[in-house]
Design a protein around this motif. Structure first.
Motif, PDB file in Angstrom:
ATOM      1  N   GLU A 230       0.839  -1.194   0.000  1.00 36.33           N
ATOM      2  CA  GLU A 230       0.000   0.000   0.000  1.00 36.33           C
ATOM      3  C   GLU A 230       0.877   1.247   0.000  1.00 36.33           C
ATOM      4  OE1 GLU A 230      -2.985  -0.141  -0.626  1.00 36.33           O
ATOM      5  OE2 GLU A 230      -3.542  -2.197  -0.128  1.00 36.33           O
ATOM      6  N   LYS A 243      -4.507   3.381   0.673  1.00 35.60           N
ATOM      7  CA  LYS A 243      -4.695   2.249  -0.237  1.00 35.60           C
ATOM      8  C   LYS A 243      -4.636   2.712  -1.694  1.00 35.60           C
ATOM      9  CE  LYS A 243      -7.431  -0.725   2.782  1.00 35.60           C
ATOM     10  NZ  LYS A 243      -6.396  -1.771   2.851  1.00 35.60           N
ATOM     11  N   LEU A 244      -3.991   1.911  -2.521  1.00 34.99           N
ATOM     12  CA  LEU A 244      -3.950   2.209  -3.955  1.00 34.99           C
ATOM     13  C   LEU A 244      -5.354   2.317  -4.543  1.00 34.99           C
ATOM     14  CD1 LEU A 244      -1.039  -0.001  -5.354  1.00 34.99           C
ATOM     15  CD2 LEU A 244      -1.330   2.446  -5.763  1.00 34.99           C
ATOM     16  N   THR A 245      -6.253   1.506  -4.021  1.00 35.90           N
ATOM     17  CA  THR A 245      -7.612   1.481  -4.570  1.00 35.90           C
ATOM     18  C   THR A 245      -8.386   2.764  -4.284  1.00 35.90           C
ATOM     19  OG1 THR A 245      -8.273   0.280  -2.569  1.00 35.90           O
ATOM     20  CG2 THR A 245      -7.820  -1.027  -4.550  1.00 35.90           C
ATOM     21  N   ARG A 246      -7.844   3.626  -3.424  1.00 37.01           N
ATOM     22  CA  ARG A 246      -8.504   4.911  -3.158  1.00 37.01           C
ATOM     23  C   ARG A 246      -8.171   5.946  -4.235  1.00 37.01           C
ATOM     24  NH1 ARG A 246      -7.314   7.230   2.513  1.00 37.01           N
ATOM     25  NH2 ARG A 246      -8.532   8.934   1.571  1.00 37.01           N
ATOM     26  N   HIS A 248      -8.506   7.412  -7.827  1.00 35.79           N
ATOM     27  CA  HIS A 248      -9.522   7.347  -8.875  1.00 35.79           C
ATOM     28  C   HIS A 248      -8.910   7.701 -10.228  1.00 35.79           C
ATOM     29  CE1 HIS A 248     -11.877   8.283  -5.126  1.00 35.79           C
ATOM     30  NE2 HIS A 248     -12.450   7.165  -5.547  1.00 35.79           N
ATOM     31  N   LYS A 249      -9.565   7.282 -11.273  1.00 32.57           N
ATOM     32  CA  LYS A 249      -9.043   7.474 -12.625  1.00 32.57           C
ATOM     33  C   LYS A 249      -8.730   8.932 -12.939  1.00 32.57           C
ATOM     34  CE  LYS A 249      -9.207   3.217 -14.257  1.00 32.57           C
ATOM     35  NZ  LYS A 249      -7.968   2.504 -14.707  1.00 32.57           N
ATOM     36  N   GLU A 268       2.033   0.019 -12.977  1.00 35.10           N
ATOM     37  CA  GLU A 268       1.203  -0.273 -11.810  1.00 35.10           C
ATOM     38  C   GLU A 268       0.344   0.928 -11.431  1.00 35.10           C
ATOM     39  OE1 GLU A 268      -0.412  -2.465  -8.634  1.00 35.10           O
ATOM     40  OE2 GLU A 268       0.698  -3.070 -10.431  1.00 35.10           O
ATOM     41  N   LYS A 271      -2.725   1.613 -13.567  1.00 36.95           N
ATOM     42  CA  LYS A 271      -3.924   0.802 -13.372  1.00 36.95           C
ATOM     43  C   LYS A 271      -5.003   1.582 -12.620  1.00 36.95           C
ATOM     44  CE  LYS A 271      -1.378  -3.572 -13.088  1.00 36.95           C
ATOM     45  NZ  LYS A 271      -0.983  -4.684 -12.162  1.00 36.95           N
ATOM     46  N   TYR A 272      -4.587   2.644 -11.913  1.00 40.11           N
ATOM     47  CA  TYR A 272      -5.512   3.361 -11.030  1.00 40.11           C
ATOM     48  C   TYR A 272      -5.831   4.774 -11.509  1.00 40.11           C
ATOM     49  CZ  TYR A 272      -4.120  -0.548  -8.140  1.00 40.11           C
ATOM     50  OH  TYR A 272      -3.873  -1.816  -7.682  1.00 40.11           O
TER      51      TYR A 272
END
Length: 366
Positions: A230, A243-246, A248-249, A268, A271-272
Motif C-alpha cells: 500500500e 490504499k492504492l484502490t482509493r 480514482h481514474k 502499476e 492501473k488506477y
C-alpha cells in the motif's frame, strides 16, 4: 522492446564493446588461473548480483533473504554504497543517511534496523572489518549486495538475477548492451533467479526459459515476480498509509522515479489513474533544486485535494533528506513498497535451500 533508433545508435559502439570484451575476459582469466587471488571466509557469504547494469531487483531480493534469516542468525549486508559521499568502510548507524552510505543500504537499514549494514567499495576489506567486530556484534552470515563481479571474494553461495524482460542471454556487452561481463559468467552462479516475471506464465513458458538459459545440472533455477504494497508516506509524521484502490481514474498523480527501469512502476500506477505526470530520472538520481522547482511547478498547476506525488522506495530515502523539498509536499508524498514472491516450480523450495546452506556451512566449521 528497444526502439530501432536505440538499436542503430548502439551499433556504433561495437568496436568499443570488442575491446571491453577482451578486458573482461582477461580479468576473469586471471582469477580463474589464480594469478589474481580470491579469498574465502569462515562464515557464509551469500552474493546477490547480476550480469547487467542495474534493474534486476537486487535490493528486494536481498530483503527477502534478510527476512528469511534475521530471526535465527545475526545478518550483515555489505554493499559498495553507490553514489555515497564517503569512502572506505562505514558501518551504518542511526546518524547515517543516503549521502553517507548510499540510497539502497540506507533503505535496508531503515527497514531492518536490527541488522548490520556496512558499505565498502573493497568488499574483501569490508568483510574483514565485519569479522573483526566484537563477538556480540559479529555477523553469522553476510549478504553481499551487488558483488557478482567482485571476484576478490569467493562467496559460499552465488545468486544471479536476470530480468524476465531483458534476459542476460538476449543482451550484449557494454556499451552496445547492458552486460557487465559475457553470458558465460552465469556459470559461476549456484542459483539463477528470473525476476519481474509476468504472473500468468504457463508451463511451456517456463520450459522455454529453462532451455534458453542452458544452465549446468547443479544450478538451481527460480522465478519471481513483484508484489506491491500500500502507499506509504515518505513523511509518516505528516499523514498515514493510503490504499492504492482509493486513487480514482481522474486523480492527478505526479510520478517521480530515479531507478534503472521505471516501466513496471509506471504501469502499476497506471492501473488506477489516467492522469499521470511522470518525471523520470537516471538510476540513483539526486534531486537538485532545479528538479524540485520543475516538479513543484507541475504540482501547483494541477493541485487539488486528490493530487498525489508518488515515488519508489529507493527515491523516497533520497527525497526525505532533500533540503529543497517544499513543505506542502510532505502530506502528499508517498512511495510504493515492493516485495518479491517466488513462483511455484518443481524445485527444492528456495527458502529451504538458503536455510540449509547457512546451517550446513556453520556445522562444517564446528
Amino acid at each position: 522492446m528497444e526502439s530501432e533508433n536505440t538499436i542503430r545508435f548502439n551499433r556504433i559502439f561495437y568496436p568499443v564493446s570488442f575491446f571491453y570484451r577482451i578486458g573482461v575476459w582477461f580479468r576473469n582469466f586471471m582469477f580463474n588461473k589464480g594469478i589474481l587471488s580470491s579469498e574465502q571466509f569462515p562464515i557464509p557469504v551469500i552474493c546477490v548480483g547480476n550480469l547487467t547494469v542495474g534493474g534486476t531487483g537486487k535490493t528486494p531480493h536481498t530483503e527477502y533473504i534478510i527476512r528469511l534469516l534475521k530471526d535465527q542468525y545475526k545478518v550483515a549486508v555489505l554493499s559498495r554504497g553507490y553514489k555515497r559521499k564517503t569512502k572506505g568502510f562505514l558501518l551504518a548507524s542511526p546518524e547515517s543517511s543516503s549521502k553517507t552510505i548510499g540510497d539502497e543500504p540506507y533503505q535496508i537499514k531503515l527497514k531492518f534496523p536490527e541488522i548490520l549494514v556496512a558499505v565498502d567499495e573493497n568488499r574483501r576489506r569490508g568483510i574483514r572489518h565485519l569479522l573483526a567486530l566484537p563477538e556480540e556484534q559479529r555477523p553469522d552470515v553476510i549478504l553481499l549486495d551487488d558483488g557478482y563481479q567482485h571476484r576478490y571474494v569467493v562467496p559460499s553461495l552465488s545468486i544471479l538475477l536476470t530480468d524476465y524482460h531483458r534476459l542476460f542471454y538476449q543482451d550484449k556487452l557494454l556499451p552496445v548492451g547492458r552486460l557487465r561481463e559475457s553470458k558465460s559468467g552465469a556459470l559461476r552462479a549456484d542459483i539463477v533467479m528470473v525476476t519481474k516475471c509476468d504472473t500468468d506464465l504457463h508451463p511451456i513458458d517456463y520450459r522455454i526459459l529453462e532451455e534458453n538459459l542452458n544452465l549446468w545440472s547443479h544450478q538451481l533455477l527460480y522465478f519471481t515476480h513483484i508484489e506491491y504494497g500500500e502507499l506509504t508516506p515518505v513523511f509518516p509524521e505528516e499523514t498515514v498509509n493510503r490504499k492504492l484502490t482509493r486513487i480514482h481514474k481522474e486523480d492527478t498523480i505526479i510520478l517521480l522515479a530515479g531507478i534503472a527501469k521505471p516501466e513496471l512502476f509506471q504501469e502499476e500506477i497506471g492501473k488506477y489513474s489516467e492522469n499521470i505526470l511522470p518525471f523520470i530520472f537516471a538510476d540513483h538520481h539526486n534531486y537538485s533544486r532545479k528538479d524540485i522547482k520543475k516538479i513543484n511547478e507541475a504540482f501547483k498547476k494541477h493541485d487539488s485535494p486528490n493530487t498525489l506525488i508518488l515515488t519508489t522506495e529507493k527515491d523516497a530515502v533520497r527525497l526525505r533528506d532533500n533540503k529543497h523539498l517544499p513543505a506542502e509536499w510532505k502530506s502528499r508524498l508517498y512511495y510504493l513498497p515492493i516485495t518479491v514472491h517466488i513462483q511455484s516450480k518443481n524445485y527444492a523450495p528456495f527458502n529451504e535451500v538458503i536455510i540449509k546452506h547457512v546451517s550446513d556451512f556453520k556445522k562444517s566449521r564446528i
